[in-house]
Design an enzyme around this catalytic site. Sequence first.
Site, PDB file in Angstrom:
ATOM      1  N   LYS A  13      29.951  51.397  41.804  1.00 54.96           N
ATOM      2  CA  LYS A  13      31.306  51.099  41.318  1.00 54.96           C
ATOM      3  C   LYS A  13      31.265  50.529  39.895  1.00 54.96           C
ATOM      4  O   LYS A  13      32.005  50.961  39.025  1.00 54.96           O
ATOM      5  CB  LYS A  13      32.006  50.097  42.258  1.00 54.96           C
ATOM      6  CG  LYS A  13      32.151  50.590  43.690  1.00 54.96           C
ATOM      7  CD  LYS A  13      32.871  49.583  44.576  1.00 54.96           C
ATOM      8  CE  LYS A  13      32.144  48.260  44.737  1.00 54.96           C
ATOM      9  NZ  LYS A  13      30.845  48.353  45.445  1.00 54.96           N
ATOM     10  N   ARG A  88      38.989  44.052  49.255  1.00 57.42           N
ATOM     11  CA  ARG A  88      37.908  44.145  50.235  1.00 57.42           C
ATOM     12  C   ARG A  88      38.371  43.781  51.634  1.00 57.42           C
ATOM     13  O   ARG A  88      37.565  43.810  52.562  1.00 57.42           O
ATOM     14  CB  ARG A  88      36.769  43.218  49.842  1.00 57.42           C
ATOM     15  CG  ARG A  88      35.692  43.918  49.005  1.00 57.42           C
ATOM     16  CD  ARG A  88      34.923  42.828  48.294  1.00 57.42           C
ATOM     17  NE  ARG A  88      33.514  42.979  48.297  1.00 57.42           N
ATOM     18  CZ  ARG A  88      32.782  43.073  47.166  1.00 57.42           C
ATOM     19  NH1 ARG A  88      33.360  43.132  45.991  1.00 57.42           N
ATOM     20  NH2 ARG A  88      31.492  43.122  47.230  1.00 57.42           N
ATOM     21  N   ARG A 127      18.148  46.751  41.203  1.00 52.77           N
ATOM     22  CA  ARG A 127      19.217  46.532  40.207  1.00 52.77           C
ATOM     23  C   ARG A 127      18.868  45.381  39.253  1.00 52.77           C
ATOM     24  O   ARG A 127      18.398  44.336  39.679  1.00 52.77           O
ATOM     25  CB  ARG A 127      20.527  46.216  40.939  1.00 52.77           C
ATOM     26  CG  ARG A 127      21.642  45.776  39.993  1.00 52.77           C
ATOM     27  CD  ARG A 127      22.998  45.969  40.583  1.00 52.77           C
ATOM     28  NE  ARG A 127      23.294  45.089  41.702  1.00 52.77           N
ATOM     29  CZ  ARG A 127      24.432  45.128  42.394  1.00 52.77           C
ATOM     30  NH1 ARG A 127      25.374  46.010  42.068  1.00 52.77           N
ATOM     31  NH2 ARG A 127      24.641  44.314  43.392  1.00 52.77           N
ATOM     32  N   ARG A 160      20.136  39.797  40.541  1.00 49.13           N
ATOM     33  CA  ARG A 160      21.060  38.911  41.246  1.00 49.13           C
ATOM     34  C   ARG A 160      20.395  38.322  42.480  1.00 49.13           C
ATOM     35  O   ARG A 160      19.706  39.019  43.207  1.00 49.13           O
ATOM     36  CB  ARG A 160      22.315  39.705  41.650  1.00 49.13           C
ATOM     37  CG  ARG A 160      23.258  39.921  40.501  1.00 49.13           C
ATOM     38  CD  ARG A 160      24.352  40.906  40.822  1.00 49.13           C
ATOM     39  NE  ARG A 160      25.016  40.701  42.103  1.00 49.13           N
ATOM     40  CZ  ARG A 160      26.044  41.442  42.530  1.00 49.13           C
ATOM     41  NH1 ARG A 160      26.499  42.424  41.767  1.00 49.13           N
ATOM     42  NH2 ARG A 160      26.594  41.199  43.686  1.00 49.13           N
ATOM     43  N   ARG A 171      25.643  41.577  53.382  1.00 47.04           N
ATOM     44  CA  ARG A 171      26.747  42.155  52.603  1.00 47.04           C
ATOM     45  C   ARG A 171      27.125  43.536  53.143  1.00 47.04           C
ATOM     46  O   ARG A 171      28.292  43.904  53.143  1.00 47.04           O
ATOM     47  CB  ARG A 171      26.366  42.221  51.122  1.00 47.04           C
ATOM     48  CG  ARG A 171      26.370  40.822  50.481  1.00 47.04           C
ATOM     49  CD  ARG A 171      25.607  40.772  49.181  1.00 47.04           C
ATOM     50  NE  ARG A 171      26.155  41.671  48.195  1.00 47.04           N
ATOM     51  CZ  ARG A 171      25.428  42.293  47.250  1.00 47.04           C
ATOM     52  NH1 ARG A 171      24.126  42.109  47.191  1.00 47.04           N
ATOM     53  NH2 ARG A 171      26.012  43.074  46.394  1.00 47.04           N
TER      54      ARG A 171
END
Length: 215
Positions: A13, A88, A127, A160, A171
């Site tokens: 996203k 969400r 990431r 992160r 998550r």
Amino acid sequence: MDVILFGAPGAGKGTQAAILAEKTGLVHITTGELFREAIRQETELGKQAKPYYDGGQLVPDRLTIAMLLERLSQSDCARGAILDGFPRTLEQATALDEALAQEGKAIDKVIYIQVPENELLGRLSGRWNCRQCSSVYHERFQPPRQAGRCDQCSGELYQRDDDKPETVRRRLEVYAQQTAPLIDYYRAKGKLVEIDGGKSVEEVAKGLLAAVEGS
Ligand code: ADP
Ligand code: AMP
């Protein structure tokens, strides 16, 4: 035009929103980044959000909706925005619909970026984000030109904390339980456009632009 980029954590996203924002001139709003900034700055909102954020849980709707609507009310959003990471929950989706309706507006499209779950894990564990400008990289799929440095601004890249495996698992569960039901909500409204997010960044970007322009 107001567009939602929808999908699981790691679906792409943020990566796609940045590309689409550059192509369309629409503002990219990401609630995850707004929370990270509030936590970094140790604001009152940041202090309240931190335990949820660190645990891979959703920040309560009351806080999240107020933060998002405040951001959307700023003048740079007048032409519309690309929402990344919001809504969400069903409560967030209805609050957004109501706020837009008060201005005679509505969400134009919800682009659902579909990526298989086994691919998401590899994306999140590799990431890297820029501390300065939030650009997104991947150690294998989208490596920076110089390891540890952002191509755009030379800022430092970091991983992160919530991308560690146990938090990622939580998550993904939270996504399946609380967020995935929104797929049916937007499909029923005729707003949902599904695109294959498993292709290369460039191919997904092409599909996304076609989906947005096909309005
Ligand atoms: P999200 O915002 O949905 O959580 P990101 O845009 O941060 O996802 O992307 C998650 C990771 O996957 C990043 O490391 C990014 O570089 C990488 N990525 C994004 N899109 C693709 C793609 N189409 N193919 C491979 N890797 C991708
Ligand atoms: P993201 O950067 O989108 O992966 O979001 C990181 C974290 O920020 C999430 O795990 C949540 O703790 C919080 N967050 C971001 N967006 C929302 C939202 N719309 N509702 C609740 N919490 C959110």
